[in-house]
Scaffold this motif. Structure first.
Motif, PDB file in Angstrom:
ATOM      1  N   ARG A   1       0.834  -1.207   0.000  1.00 42.35           N
ATOM      2  CA  ARG A   1       0.000   0.000   0.000  1.00 42.35           C
ATOM      3  C   ARG A   1       0.868   1.257   0.000  1.00 42.35           C
ATOM      4  O   ARG A   1       0.638   2.193  -0.771  1.00 42.35           O
ATOM      5  N   LEU A   2       1.896   1.267   0.834  1.00 42.54           N
ATOM      6  CA  LEU A   2       2.797   2.428   0.888  1.00 42.54           C
ATOM      7  C   LEU A   2       3.522   2.629  -0.447  1.00 42.54           C
ATOM      8  O   LEU A   2       3.718   3.761  -0.892  1.00 42.54           O
ATOM      9  N   ALA A   3       3.921   1.525  -1.059  1.00 45.09           N
ATOM     10  CA  ALA A   3       4.624   1.618  -2.342  1.00 45.09           C
ATOM     11  C   ALA A   3       3.711   2.177  -3.428  1.00 45.09           C
ATOM     12  O   ALA A   3       4.133   3.019  -4.230  1.00 45.09           O
ATOM     13  N   ARG A   4       2.458   1.723  -3.457  1.00 43.51           N
ATOM     14  CA  ARG A   4       1.508   2.241  -4.461  1.00 43.51           C
ATOM     15  C   ARG A   4       1.274   3.734  -4.258  1.00 43.51           C
ATOM     16  O   ARG A   4       1.205   4.499  -5.224  1.00 43.51           O
ATOM     17  N   GLU A   5       1.141   4.146  -3.010  1.00 44.82           N
ATOM     18  CA  GLU A   5       0.894   5.560  -2.730  1.00 44.82           C
ATOM     19  C   GLU A   5       2.039   6.444  -3.215  1.00 44.82           C
ATOM     20  O   GLU A   5       1.838   7.580  -3.633  1.00 44.82           O
ATOM     21  N   GLN A   6       3.267   5.916  -3.154  1.00 42.96           N
ATOM     22  CA  GLN A   6       4.436   6.714  -3.544  1.00 42.96           C
ATOM     23  C   GLN A   6       4.917   6.411  -4.957  1.00 42.96           C
ATOM     24  O   GLN A   6       5.889   7.015  -5.423  1.00 42.96           O
ATOM     25  N   ASN A   7       4.261   5.420  -5.606  1.00 44.40           N
ATOM     26  CA  ASN A   7       4.642   5.032  -6.961  1.00 44.40           C
ATOM     27  C   ASN A   7       6.102   4.580  -7.030  1.00 44.40           C
ATOM     28  O   ASN A   7       6.868   4.995  -7.898  1.00 44.40           O
ATOM     29  N   VAL A   8       6.477   3.714  -6.089  1.00 42.33           N
ATOM     30  CA  VAL A   8       7.833   3.148  -6.061  1.00 42.33           C
ATOM     31  C   VAL A   8       7.707   1.639  -5.892  1.00 42.33           C
ATOM     32  O   VAL A   8       6.677   1.136  -5.431  1.00 42.33           O
ATOM     33  N   PRO A   9       8.759   0.881  -6.252  1.00 38.69           N
ATOM     34  CA  PRO A   9       8.731  -0.561  -6.008  1.00 38.69           C
ATOM     35  C   PRO A   9       8.631  -0.864  -4.509  1.00 38.69           C
ATOM     36  O   PRO A   9       9.157  -0.119  -3.674  1.00 38.69           O
ATOM     37  N   ALA A  10       7.997  -1.980  -4.169  1.00 38.78           N
ATOM     38  CA  ALA A  10       7.785  -2.334  -2.763  1.00 38.78           C
ATOM     39  C   ALA A  10       9.100  -2.488  -2.013  1.00 38.78           C
ATOM     40  O   ALA A  10       9.219  -2.078  -0.852  1.00 38.78           O
ATOM     41  N   TYR A  11      10.121  -3.059  -2.658  1.00 35.35           N
ATOM     42  CA  TYR A  11      11.381  -3.298  -1.952  1.00 35.35           C
ATOM     43  C   TYR A  11      12.115  -2.005  -1.607  1.00 35.35           C
ATOM     44  O   TYR A  11      13.016  -1.999  -0.764  1.00 35.35           O
ATOM     45  N   VAL A  12      11.742  -0.905  -2.262  1.00 33.29           N
ATOM     46  CA  VAL A  12      12.330   0.384  -1.913  1.00 33.29           C
ATOM     47  C   VAL A  12      11.861   0.831  -0.527  1.00 33.29           C
ATOM     48  O   VAL A  12      12.583   1.500   0.208  1.00 33.29           O
ATOM     49  N   VAL A  13      10.660   0.420  -0.159  1.00 33.38           N
ATOM     50  CA  VAL A  13      10.131   0.762   1.167  1.00 33.38           C
ATOM     51  C   VAL A  13      10.814  -0.097   2.221  1.00 33.38           C
ATOM     52  O   VAL A  13      11.434   0.416   3.161  1.00 33.38           O
ATOM     53  N   PHE A  14      10.683  -1.413   2.112  1.00 31.19           N
ATOM     54  CA  PHE A  14      11.360  -2.356   3.014  1.00 31.19           C
ATOM     55  C   PHE A  14      11.682  -3.627   2.242  1.00 31.19           C
ATOM     56  O   PHE A  14      10.878  -4.087   1.420  1.00 31.19           O
ATOM     57  N   HIS A  15      12.815  -4.242   2.543  1.00 31.75           N
ATOM     58  CA  HIS A  15      13.125  -5.559   2.024  1.00 31.75           C
ATOM     59  C   HIS A  15      12.339  -6.612   2.806  1.00 31.75           C
ATOM     60  O   HIS A  15      11.962  -6.400   3.960  1.00 31.75           O
ATOM     61  N   ASP A  16      12.140  -7.769   2.203  1.00 31.89           N
ATOM     62  CA  ASP A  16      11.475  -8.877   2.889  1.00 31.89           C
ATOM     63  C   ASP A  16      12.199  -9.238   4.184  1.00 31.89           C
ATOM     64  O   ASP A  16      11.564  -9.570   5.190  1.00 31.89           O
ATOM     65  N   SER A  17      13.536  -9.214   4.154  1.00 28.29           N
ATOM     66  CA  SER A  17      14.293  -9.596   5.350  1.00 28.29           C
ATOM     67  C   SER A  17      13.992  -8.648   6.509  1.00 28.29           C
ATOM     68  O   SER A  17      13.936  -9.085   7.676  1.00 28.29           O
ATOM     69  N   THR A  18      13.766  -7.367   6.214  1.00 29.87           N
ATOM     70  CA  THR A  18      13.416  -6.415   7.269  1.00 29.87           C
ATOM     71  C   THR A  18      12.035  -6.728   7.827  1.00 29.87           C
ATOM     72  O   THR A  18      11.825  -6.714   9.047  1.00 29.87           O
TER      73      THR A  18
END
Length: 609
Positions: free
Chosen positions: A544-561
């Motif tokens: 949801r955060l990635a869509r709102e900012q129009n960026v890839p999801a991994y830019v917000v957080f990696h899966d490991s995080t």
């Protein structure tokens, strides 16, 4: 100096410690020295110039040929409140002018630029008026004329040293054998630069090569263990890309095609979906991939033989950039080898280039046919000795068996000779096994002494024999005709009974299944079943955060995080700040929403029956 590298590593990037030689490289460049860095994909190359850029006064100019990677890097850095921008052909005139103004005003920490733009008089003039902290030359192997990604503009980057001799330069690559390493240093005038050569090993990647039989069905079987995961499937032709993507989609896999023949908007849309959505499989020619910074690609599958071992290493390196277990799977057959040899011979390249391309292809075929540890063979091509078996490739997990194939080889070679040295393996196998096809009768091959002499071996085994005879130089491919097989000079000794032939036995179905069942799929942070719903809730939040900012999801957080958050369940900002991958900017930006997801999960678990 603005701060210590270690302090900025934690504060900005959220990492508690450097990996490998990162610390030495960062200190070296931050102090104003030149460096040549060879580090595998996923090893943290970007940090080696991003941190010095923050430690030194001025702006770091990052030279990169990869437009997709530029934007990904800029998006990721802006998430960390790092002042980053790029200048490339995707920007309109107003946007480009704004970036240029930011450059001159000292409002940028990093500026990504393509070599073509950097070399223009206009941009060079801008740099004369801007405070430059350092030059980073990414994908430095592009300078090599004999490499697989040669860019002539890279040869002109010596202007950086000549025009700004006091500005440190760092050249970086993940793909360079020893001759290419020497060429990079020479062409970029980095002979005196300190060289940091890390291991090219990617221990989290499992390497597997299988004999091509029913390639689509084999691919589908392989993908069963990767349902819902992101991956790349490489095909040699555009048509095969389209057909394979359609086949996978028809079997319930979220697969999309990507090749240079598609309309630009459709190609960009598919790449965007792959980067920004979870679990998308992209089916592509090698036009796709350079600069793809997606960390959670769980597999790279090759439906056809690549052209070189460098290309194969770079393409497989797009898997597992986050360090989590991933797979490199290749389906390879004699037809691939025949086609690639024909492509080399029918190209417009000169004799020297053709000889080089044949040698590179031979090295990759040697890797495919080897009975040694895959990792040992792969790394040896980059001048690296890997003394022990890796335990994470098909040859280690299911050691292949050698067999005395001298008699079979003599039958195969005799069949090639008796049929006139102009037929492909499929027809020759049919003759050896006593086939009665119309084609066999048409050419009178049913009356030859070799007709039926190989009926004791099945077609799968014979395909392996012919493929390996070509790989071992006992048979040649008629590259000027239709890809028929003919005797090589080395075959004389075998036909005369003066040389034995040991070949790799083709694995049966049971052995293939047993090898496949041993795949390593456990992530670095394993979650208890009770934590999985929270992990999925965190992934939904991230999407949801990635869509709102129009960026890839991994830019917000990696899966490991997200796994670390789900496992540790931090209950306040201080505890969240201690999670790997959360620096000051991400803590400020996302702490409230993350902690809300955690509170909701706790409440749900308390009220659950």
């Amino acid at each position: 100096m603005k701060a210590t590298p270690e302090a900025l590593l934690q504060q900005v990037f959220g990492h508690a410690a450097f990996r490998g030689e990162q610390a030495a490289i960062v200190h070296h460049v931050a102090e104003g020295n030149d460096a040549l860095v060879l580090m595998p994909t996923g090893g943290g190359k970007s940090l080696c110039y991003q941190l010095p850029a923050l430690l030194r006064d001025g702006v770091a100019i990052v030279v990169s040929p990869l437009i997709a990677l530029m934007q990904d890097q800029v998006d990721a850095l802006r998430q960390l409140d790092v002042r980053a921008a790029c200048l490339n052909s995707t920007l309109d005139a107003d946007a480009a002018r704004t970036v240029e103004q930011q450059l001159l005003a000292g409002e940028l920490d990093l500026l990504y630029v393509a070599p073509e733009r950097l070399l223009t008089p206009r941009f060079l003039s801008l740099l004369d008026r801007a405070p430059v902290a350092l030059f980073a030359i990414d994908e430095a192997h592009c300078v090599s004329q004999w490499g697989h990604d040669f860019r002539p503009e890279y040869r002109e980057l010596t202007i950086l040293h000549e025009r700004w001799p006091g500005v440190p330069r760092i050249a970086l690559t993940a793909t360079a054998d020893p001759p290419t390493q020497r060429e990079i240093a020479e062409r970029l005038q980095l002979q005196d630069a300190q060289r940091f050569v890390n291991s090219f090993d990617r221990p989290n990647i499992r390497y597997t090569v299988v004999q091509k039989e029913n390639a689509r069905r084999q691919l589908l079987d392989f993908l069963q263990a990767h349902r819902g995961q992101a991956g790349i499937v490489y095909c040699l032709s555009r048509r095969k890309v389209e057909e394979t993507a359609e086949f996978l989609a028809g079997h319930g896999i979220d697969a999309l095609p990507y090749h240079a023949g598609m309309a630009a908007d459709a190609r960009a849309s598919n790449q965007r979906r792959f980067l920004r959505d979870d679990g998308v499989v992209i089916v592509a020619t090698i036009a796709f991939g350079m600069g793809i910074d997606k960390p959670d690609v769980r597999f790279v599958a090759h439906m056809d033989l690549p052209k070189s071992i460098e290309g194969y290493y770079q393409e497989t390196g797009r898997a597992g950039r986050d360090g989590e277990p991933s797979e490199a799977w290749m389906c390879y057959g004699l037809g691939d080898l025949v086609l690639l040899r024909q492509m080399i011979e029918q190209s417009d390249s000169g004799p020297e280039r053709k000889r080089l391309e044949h040698r590179k292809l031979d090295a990759l075929v040697g890797y495919c046919e080897s009975m040694r540890c895959r990792r040992q063979v792969l790394l040896a091509n980059f001048g690296e000795d890997y003394p022990q078996s890796c335990g994470n490739c098909d040859n280690c997990l299911q050691p292949p068996e050698a067999w005395d194939a001298t008699e079979a080889a003599r039958k195969a070679l005799s069949c090639v000779y008796r049929t006139g040295q102009r037929f492909g393996a499929a027809h020759l196998i049919d003759v050896l096994r006593g086939g009665e096809s119309e084609r066999i009768h048409q050419f009178g091959h049913d009356r030859l002494g070799v007709h039926g002499v190989g009926a004791d071996l099945d077609a799968r085994t014979w395909r392996g024999v012919f493929r390996q005879l070509v790989a071992h130089g006992l048979l040649d491919v008629d590259t000027e005709g239709y890809g028929g097989l003919r005797l090589a000079e080395a075959s004389r000794a075998v036909l005369k009974g003066e040389q034995t032939v040991m070949l790799r036995r083709v694995a049966g179905k049971r052995e293939r299944e047993r090898s496949a069942s041993g795949r390593a799929t456990a992530p670095a942070i394993e979650l208890a079943p009770a934590d999985l719903p929270l992990f999925e809730a965190l992934r939904e939040m991230r999407a949801r955060l990635a869509r709102e900012q129009n960026v890839p999801a991994y830019v917000v957080f990696h899966d490991s995080t997200l796994r670390a958050i789900a496992r540790d369940r931090p209950d306040d900002r201080d505890a969240l700040a201690r999670v790997e991958g959360i620096g000051a900017a991400k803590l400020e930006r996302y702490a409230d929403v993350v902690l809300e997801v955690l509170r909701n999960a706790d409440e749900t678990e308390v009220t659950a029956p």
